[in-house]
Design a protein around this motif. Structure first.
Motif, PDB file in Angstrom:
ATOM      1  N   GLY A 193       0.802  -1.226   0.000  1.00 59.97           N
ATOM      2  CA  GLY A 193       0.000   0.000   0.000  1.00 59.97           C
ATOM      3  C   GLY A 193       0.833   1.275   0.000  1.00 59.97           C
ATOM      4  N   ALA A 194       2.167   1.155   0.185  1.00 56.34           N
ATOM      5  CA  ALA A 194       3.009   2.367   0.238  1.00 56.34           C
ATOM      6  C   ALA A 194       3.344   2.829  -1.181  1.00 56.34           C
ATOM      7  CB  ALA A 194       4.289   2.075   0.997  1.00 56.34           C
ATOM      8  N   ALA A 195       3.683   4.121  -1.302  1.00 54.58           N
ATOM      9  CA  ALA A 195       4.118   4.645  -2.598  1.00 54.58           C
ATOM     10  C   ALA A 195       5.560   4.191  -2.842  1.00 54.58           C
ATOM     11  CB  ALA A 195       4.048   6.160  -2.573  1.00 54.58           C
ATOM     12  N   PRO A 196       5.969   4.032  -4.119  1.00 58.81           N
ATOM     13  CA  PRO A 196       7.370   3.646  -4.379  1.00 58.81           C
ATOM     14  C   PRO A 196       8.326   4.693  -3.808  1.00 58.81           C
ATOM     15  CG  PRO A 196       6.044   3.546  -6.393  1.00 58.81           C
ATOM     16  CD  PRO A 196       5.199   4.212  -5.361  1.00 58.81           C
ATOM     17  N   THR A 229       1.899   6.234 -11.715  1.00 55.29           N
ATOM     18  CA  THR A 229       0.481   5.888 -11.581  1.00 55.29           C
ATOM     19  C   THR A 229       0.067   4.823 -12.585  1.00 55.29           C
ATOM     20  OG1 THR A 229      -0.016   7.698 -13.065  1.00 55.29           O
ATOM     21  CG2 THR A 229      -0.235   8.154 -10.716  1.00 55.29           C
ATOM     22  N   SER A 230       0.902   4.603 -13.601  1.00 58.42           N
ATOM     23  CA  SER A 230       0.471   3.704 -14.671  1.00 58.42           C
ATOM     24  C   SER A 230       1.261   2.397 -14.649  1.00 58.42           C
ATOM     25  CB  SER A 230       0.691   4.413 -16.012  1.00 58.42           C
ATOM     26  OG  SER A 230       0.561   3.493 -17.048  1.00 58.42           O
ATOM     27  N   CYS A 234       9.791   6.496 -17.554  1.00 56.99           N
ATOM     28  CA  CYS A 234       9.560   5.572 -16.438  1.00 56.99           C
ATOM     29  C   CYS A 234       9.066   4.253 -17.013  1.00 56.99           C
ATOM     30  CB  CYS A 234       8.427   6.041 -15.533  1.00 56.99           C
ATOM     31  SG  CYS A 234       8.691   7.614 -14.809  1.00 56.99           S
ATOM     32  N   ALA A 235       9.637   3.145 -16.549  1.00 57.43           N
ATOM     33  CA  ALA A 235       9.136   1.838 -16.976  1.00 57.43           C
ATOM     34  C   ALA A 235       8.891   0.992 -15.734  1.00 57.43           C
ATOM     35  CB  ALA A 235      10.141   1.161 -17.895  1.00 57.43           C
ATOM     36  N   TYR A 242       9.543   1.199 -10.288  1.00 54.81           N
ATOM     37  CA  TYR A 242       9.761   1.867 -11.575  1.00 54.81           C
ATOM     38  C   TYR A 242      11.245   2.111 -11.812  1.00 54.81           C
ATOM     39  CZ  TYR A 242       4.771   2.734 -11.819  1.00 54.81           C
ATOM     40  OH  TYR A 242       3.424   2.561 -11.868  1.00 54.81           O
ATOM     41  N   LEU A 243      11.643   1.903 -13.061  1.00 60.65           N
ATOM     42  CA  LEU A 243      12.980   2.269 -13.509  1.00 60.65           C
ATOM     43  C   LEU A 243      12.836   3.646 -14.178  1.00 60.65           C
ATOM     44  CD1 LEU A 243      15.933   1.423 -14.096  1.00 60.65           C
ATOM     45  CD2 LEU A 243      15.101   0.286 -16.156  1.00 60.65           C
TER      46      LEU A 243
END
Ligand SMILES: [Fe+2]
Length: 478
Positions: free
Chosen positions: A180-183, A209-210, A236-237, A246-247
């Motif tokens: 549930g945490a943000a990256p 977000t995607s 971002c990937a 995300y990279l």
């Protein structure tokens, strides 16, 4: 170096002649223009690699010329010549998309070096990013990743290949730490992130977000974060490592902005990182399941003899302590843990009356007992994910003087991890009650290990284990 077309822009004809002489000496094709408007006309008429331009000029100045170049999608690199090189003017040049700037008065050596450096970088960039061989780049990454079997090394390869291929000013790996945490940033590298990057931190929630790879062209991020420099482009990937992440790669200069072709390649890189991680995770899971099954066999071996209960588990724990003391990598520590637990699994094939015999074993009984490493090898080698354990289990009763079994190997020809298990196996056996002997004190055991270092056991490993014992064990009197 490859020959390039260079456009020199200045309203003073005398200065143009000096620039021309220097770059023509290097073999480049030279064009000249007297102001920004003339320069734009020439850029529209033919491909140009580098524009070297004054800033203050009549008709159209350098900054307006550069803005118009970028608006029209002209990708030539630009070096500005500035007569008042303050930090502000330099930052202004670079943030508008210039590749570099040169302070007046004119210095021939500095001028030549800057031109050379900018053209060199352009050449490298083109060779990498315009290369049709994206598959080759992905193949190189896959080969590099395949050489590793631990998470850290896979991440290191993914990031180092991404840095080499995408030539970013900033590179980051954001991973989700808890459910549930943000990256949050796991790795952050590069000039663009140096000294903290508040605007990026503010932009991050909008970027992540995607589930699809995303490209943010220069100017786009200012919609989310007004502080974001307008020249920045970001890709971002998503990577499914652990709970996901995300990279991210970033370039701070408009003339080097990332394209959608670059994004497709980054997405492939991220997919390969993800798939390597997944393979590793599934392999580990299977290994743990296999370990559970075999551990239950070990428990049934130990159940035959109450004196050996917990011996294998402790040998595994001690081996990890010793491996850590010797600076071994995580993967080898894991092997030591498994090998410790499984080293005597072959005893399942030894009759109870031999295992539980209170007195000394006869020659025949001892010969049977000496078969347990080979039996252990036969059991463990049936499980492919345990293949690295086979030599450790098979050789854990060798002695460095060659008097051990099953093969009588000498010194370094005994696998290193097997030599290591042998020391902690001996220590654990001597400090526990057995059917044939009472437990010795830690102090006595240490002196036995030291007394047999260089004959039964590897002396350097005994030294390291004694250091662990002094740190971890209490010396109790008998
Ligand atoms: Fe053994």
């Amino acid at each position: 170096m490859q020959q390039h077309t260079i456009l020199l822009v200045d309203d003073e004809a005398g200065i143009l002649d000096i620039y021309r002489e220097v770059v023509e000496e290097e073999g480049h094709t030279v064009l000249t223009a007297g102001n920004g408007r003339e320069a734009l006309d020439m850029l529209a008429a033919q491909p140009v690699d580098l524009v070297v331009s004054d800033i203050r000029m009549p008709v159209l100045d350098g900054h307006a010329m550069l803005d118009e170049m970028r608006r029209r999608g002209m990708d030539a690199d630009v070096i500005f010549l500035t007569g008042y090189a303050t930090v502000d003017s330099a930052v202004q040049c670079l943030s508008r998309g210039a590749s570099d700037y040169l302070e007046k008065p004119f210095n021939v050596f500095k001028f030549r070096d800057k031109v050379h450096a900018v053209l060199n970088k352009r050449q490298q960039r083109r060779a990498q990013l315009d290369a049709p061989d994206a598959l080759g780049l992905v193949h190189n990454l896959r080969e590099a990743i395949a050489a590793h079997s631990d998470f850290k090394s896979i991440v290191r390869e993914l990031l180092s290949h991404t840095r080499k291929v995408f030539d970013p000013d900033g590179l980051a790996l954001y991973l989700v730490g808890s459910k549930g945490a943000a990256p949050s940033p796991k790795v952050v590298w590069g000039e663009a992130f140096r000294g903290g990057c508040d605007w990026f931190e503010a932009a991050a929630p909008h970027l992540f977000t995607s589930d699809d790879p995303a490209l943010f062209s220069p100017g786009e991020l200012t919609a989310y974060v007004p502080d974001c420099p307008s020249a920045v482009s970001v890709m971002c990937a998503p990577v499914a490592m652990g709970r996901g992440g995300y990279l991210v790669v970033m370039r701070s200069c408009e003339s080097r902005a990332y394209t959608s072709a670059n994004l497709s390649l980054l997405a492939l890189f991220a997919m390969h990182g993800t798939s390597a991680f997944e393979t590793l995770r599934v392999g580990r899971k299977m290994q743990e399941m296999n370990l559970e099954i075999i551990t239950s066999h070990v428990a049934s071996v130990e159940a035959k003899d109450i004196y050996t209960k917990g011996h294998s588990e402790r040998v595994g724990q001690y081996a990890v302590l010793l491996g850590r003391q010797m600076g071994l990598p995580e993967r080898e520590l894991e092997l030591l843990r498994f090998a410790g637990i499984l080293h005597d699994v072959g005893k399942i094939g030894i009759p109870d009356e031999i295992l539980n015999k209170a007195g000394r074993l006869t020659e025949d009984e001892f010969a049977r007992m000496r078969q347990h490493p080979a039996m252990g090898r036969d059991i463990v080698s049936k499980i492919s994910s345990f293949k690295e354990l086979v030599p450790i289990i098979y050789h854990h009763h060798e002695r460095v003087d060659g008097a051990g079994y099953p093969d009588g190997l000498i010194g370094d020809s005994i696998p290193f991890l097997a030599r290591l298990i042998s020391v902690v196996d001996g220590f654990e056996a001597m400090t526990s009650d057995r059917s044939y002997q009472k437990a010795r004190s830690v102090e006595d055991t240490v002196s036995i290990l030291r007394g047999n270092a260089g004959t039964q056991w590897d002396a350097a490993i005994v030294d390291a284990w004694c250091d662990v014992v002094h740190k971890e064990f209490l010396f109790l009197p008998n």
